[in-house]
Design a protein around this motif. Structure first.
Motif, PDB file in Angstrom:
ATOM      1  N   UNK A  61       0.833  -1.078  -0.048  1.00 41.12           N
ATOM      2  CA  UNK A  61      -0.044  -0.071   0.079  1.00 41.12           C
ATOM      3  C   UNK A  61       0.999   1.358   0.008  1.00 41.12           C
ATOM      4  N   UNK A  62       1.842   1.301   0.905  1.00 42.64           N
ATOM      5  CA  UNK A  62       2.646   2.533   1.083  1.00 42.64           C
ATOM      6  C   UNK A  62       3.410   2.684  -0.365  1.00 42.64           C
ATOM      7  N   UNK A  63       3.971   1.463  -0.785  1.00 43.49           N
ATOM      8  CA  UNK A  63       4.898   1.740  -2.058  1.00 43.49           C
ATOM      9  C   UNK A  63       4.081   2.438  -3.407  1.00 43.49           C
ATOM     10  N   UNK A  69       1.758   8.971  -6.006  1.00 41.14           N
ATOM     11  CA  UNK A  69       1.426  10.513  -5.301  1.00 41.14           C
ATOM     12  C   UNK A  69       0.488  10.450  -4.599  1.00 41.14           C
ATOM     13  N   UNK A  70      -0.013   9.533  -4.011  1.00 39.85           N
ATOM     14  CA  UNK A  70      -1.260   9.668  -3.100  1.00 39.85           C
ATOM     15  C   UNK A  70      -0.900   9.048  -1.688  1.00 39.85           C
ATOM     16  N   UNK A  71      -1.683   9.037  -0.780  1.00 37.02           N
ATOM     17  CA  UNK A  71      -1.500   8.488   0.640  1.00 37.02           C
ATOM     18  C   UNK A  71      -1.729   6.910   0.519  1.00 37.02           C
ATOM     19  N   UNK A  76      -4.483   1.989  -0.665  1.00 32.92           N
ATOM     20  CA  UNK A  76      -5.279   0.692   0.250  1.00 32.92           C
ATOM     21  C   UNK A  76      -6.514   0.373  -0.471  1.00 32.92           C
ATOM     22  N   UNK A  77      -7.479   1.689  -0.647  1.00 34.79           N
ATOM     23  CA  UNK A  77      -8.774   1.697  -1.066  1.00 34.79           C
ATOM     24  C   UNK A  77      -8.801   0.841  -2.499  1.00 34.79           C
ATOM     25  N   UNK A  78      -7.809   1.114  -3.455  1.00 30.71           N
ATOM     26  CA  UNK A  78      -7.697   0.528  -4.760  1.00 30.71           C
ATOM     27  C   UNK A  78      -7.472  -0.796  -4.653  1.00 30.71           C
ATOM     28  N   UNK A  79      -6.529  -1.317  -3.663  1.00 32.84           N
ATOM     29  CA  UNK A  79      -6.267  -2.649  -3.671  1.00 32.84           C
ATOM     30  C   UNK A  79      -7.140  -3.655  -2.887  1.00 32.84           C
ATOM     31  N   UNK A  80      -8.116  -3.006  -2.131  1.00 28.43           N
ATOM     32  CA  UNK A  80      -9.105  -3.803  -1.419  1.00 28.43           C
ATOM     33  C   UNK A  80     -10.338  -3.588  -2.096  1.00 28.43           C
ATOM     34  N   UNK A  81     -10.597  -2.794  -3.154  1.00 28.68           N
ATOM     35  CA  UNK A  81     -11.947  -2.672  -3.804  1.00 28.68           C
ATOM     36  C   UNK A  81     -12.956  -1.702  -3.192  1.00 28.68           C
ATOM     37  N   UNK A  82     -12.381  -0.788  -2.632  1.00 32.58           N
ATOM     38  CA  UNK A  82     -13.227   0.441  -2.048  1.00 32.58           C
ATOM     39  C   UNK A  82     -13.335   1.587  -2.787  1.00 32.58           C
ATOM     40  N   UNK A  84     -11.828   3.829  -6.638  1.00 31.27           N
ATOM     41  CA  UNK A  84     -11.061   3.932  -7.992  1.00 31.27           C
ATOM     42  C   UNK A  84     -10.146   5.240  -7.925  1.00 31.27           C
ATOM     43  N   UNK A  85      -9.015   5.153  -8.284  1.00 29.71           N
ATOM     44  CA  UNK A  85      -8.106   6.383  -8.615  1.00 29.71           C
ATOM     45  C   UNK A  85      -8.637   7.393  -9.615  1.00 29.71           C
ATOM     46  N   UNK A  86      -8.005   8.593  -9.737  1.00 31.51           N
ATOM     47  CA  UNK A  86      -8.699   9.503 -10.530  1.00 31.51           C
ATOM     48  C   UNK A  86      -7.959   9.032 -11.793  1.00 31.51           C
ATOM     49  N   UNK A  87      -8.576   9.729 -13.267  1.00 30.05           N
ATOM     50  CA  UNK A  87      -8.132   9.296 -14.684  1.00 30.05           C
ATOM     51  C   UNK A  87      -6.758   9.196 -14.656  1.00 30.05           C
ATOM     52  N   UNK A  88      -6.005  10.568 -14.323  1.00 27.15           N
ATOM     53  CA  UNK A  88      -4.473  10.747 -14.730  1.00 27.15           C
ATOM     54  C   UNK A  88      -3.913   9.495 -13.956  1.00 27.15           C
ATOM     55  N   UNK A  89      -4.163   8.921 -12.829  1.00 24.47           N
ATOM     56  CA  UNK A  89      -3.320   8.010 -12.186  1.00 24.47           C
ATOM     57  C   UNK A  89      -3.529   6.765 -13.182  1.00 24.47           C
TER      58      UNK A  89
END
Length: 166
Positions: A61-63, A69-71, A76-82, A84-89
């Motif tokens: 998650x940290x890496x 460039x996010x917390x 963690x939200x992206x990795x556990x299905x909670x 989506x990142x924004x489009x640029x990411x």
């Protein structure tokens, strides 16, 4: 999940050919949202593996957060299905991991990016050009691709006819 395929057809100036590019629009049902998030999380984990980001439990998650460039909480939200990142990411993720953006966002198509090294004068990928002469079979497409194009155009025609009735 309802899916509508819509071909974009253009006729460039000074040319006697149509260019057909397939676009797709997906309208997820609200009850499918969690399934979509979970499937996206699985693809993000695949991207992490391709990028050499440590596995879950080893600072993934940290890496991931640092890389984009996010917390850690956002990653963690992206990795556990909670979430989506924004489009640029997501664009940067796809480019960095050398995966298809369509695959990353929808799970459709091949994971690997197609090689569009051969370009035409107008810089559109060669594989997206189909010429429709006045008579005869389309040039630049055959076999299963021709069948898929026919089905796509029929589906688009059905959508247009339905819209015209309303």
């Amino acid at each position: 999940m309802q899916q509508i395929l819509v071909p974009k057809v253009t006729l460039p100036q000074a040319r006697r050919e149509l260019i057909v590019t397939e676009l797709s629009v997906t309208f997820p049902d609200m009850e499918d949202k969690q399934a979509i998030l979970v499937a996206f999380a699985e693809r993000v984990n695949t991207v992490c593996d391709r990028l050499g980001i440590p596995p879950a439990g080893k600072n993934r998650q940290a890496e991931l957060g640092k890389r984009f460039g996010v917390s850690q909480k956002a990653a963690r939200k992206w990795l556990v299905g909670e979430g989506f990142p924004d489009t640029a990411i997501t664009i940067k993720m796809a480019v960095d991991a050398k995966v298809s953006y369509d695959w990353l966002m929808t799970g459709r198509g091949p994971i690997d990016v197609a090689d569009y090294a051969t370009q035409r004068d107008d810089d559109l990928p060669l594989s997206q050009h189909v010429m429709f002469p006045a008579k005869g079979q389309p040039v630049g497409i055959s076999g299963d691709d021709l069948i898929e194009l026919k089905e796509t155009l029929q589906a688009a025609l059905h959508v247009v006819e339905k819209a015209a009735k309303n």
